[in-house]
Design an enzyme around this catalytic site. Structure first.
Site, PDB file in Angstrom:
ATOM      1  N   ILE A  80       5.757  -5.054  -7.073  1.00 23.75           N
ATOM      2  CA  ILE A  80       6.327  -4.555  -8.321  1.00 23.75           C
ATOM      3  C   ILE A  80       7.346  -5.560  -8.832  1.00 23.75           C
ATOM      4  O   ILE A  80       8.133  -6.110  -8.057  1.00 23.75           O
ATOM      5  CB  ILE A  80       7.045  -3.205  -8.114  1.00 23.75           C
TER       6      ILE A  80
ATOM      7  N   LYS B 187       8.188   0.086   6.798  1.00 21.47           N
ATOM      8  CA  LYS B 187       7.490   0.874   5.776  1.00 21.47           C
ATOM      9  C   LYS B 187       6.482   1.827   6.415  1.00 21.47           C
ATOM     10  O   LYS B 187       6.289   2.945   5.943  1.00 21.47           O
ATOM     11  CB  LYS B 187       6.792  -0.040   4.766  1.00 21.47           C
TER      12      LYS B 187
ATOM     13  N   TYR C 188       1.140  -4.312   7.913  1.00 19.01           N
ATOM     14  CA  TYR C 188       1.938  -5.123   8.837  1.00 19.01           C
ATOM     15  C   TYR C 188       3.428  -4.815   8.881  1.00 19.01           C
ATOM     16  O   TYR C 188       4.133  -5.338   9.735  1.00 19.01           O
ATOM     17  CB  TYR C 188       1.774  -6.607   8.494  1.00 19.01           C
TER      18      TYR C 188
ATOM     19  N   THR D  36      10.536  -6.169  -9.848  1.00 15.23           N
ATOM     20  CA  THR D  36      11.886  -5.615  -9.799  1.00 15.23           C
ATOM     21  C   THR D  36      12.868  -6.786  -9.876  1.00 15.23           C
ATOM     22  O   THR D  36      12.470  -7.942  -9.695  1.00 15.23           O
ATOM     23  CB  THR D  36      12.125  -4.853  -8.483  1.00 15.23           C
TER      24      THR D  36
END
Length: 133
Positions: A70, A35, A31, A72
């Protein structure tokens, strides 16, 4: 794009064959348009730069890694601001946890090394498996 192009110019100039690895996101396959653009950019540049030309230029493989969630600093900040978000993301992941940044080193080394010498224009999705898709 600008960084990849600048590197490729030098690689072409010195006839240096090699590999580039872009970082996108698994959301780019579902979606997230920005990216998805990174993934498609890798495919496009692979098509343009991978063939070795008669003058010896080219030979630049371009691949992409698309990680899942992730841990982060930015993600940890999101967890502080959005109660229940961490639990939601963990519950949607088949492994029941989120990734550590160190879990992507092997994939990057693979894509940048000769171990993947016949691999270009690919997107390696590294995700604990989403149960909600």
């Amino acid at each position: 794009m600008m960084t990849a192009t600048a590197a490729a110019r030098q690689m072409f100039k010195y006839k240096c064959h090699g590999s580039m690895c872009f970082i996108a996101s698994m959301s780019g396959t579902v979606y997230n348009s920005s990216k998805a653009a990174v993934i498609q950019l890798a495919r496009n540049l692979a098509m343009e730069w991978s063939p070795i030309r008669k003058d010896g230029t080219g030979g630049i493989r371009v691949n992409c890694i698309s990680p899942g969630h992730i841990l982060t600093p930015m993600v940890l900040k999101n967890f502080e601001e959005v109660p229940g978000l961490r639990e939601k993301w963990e519950a949607e992941n088949m492994m029941g946890r989120l990734a550590e940044t160190t879990e992507f080193k092997g994939a990057a080394l693979f894509l940048l090394s000769n171990a993947s010498s016949f691999m270009t224009g690919n997107n390696l999705v590294i995700d604990g498996g989403h149960t909600s898709w």
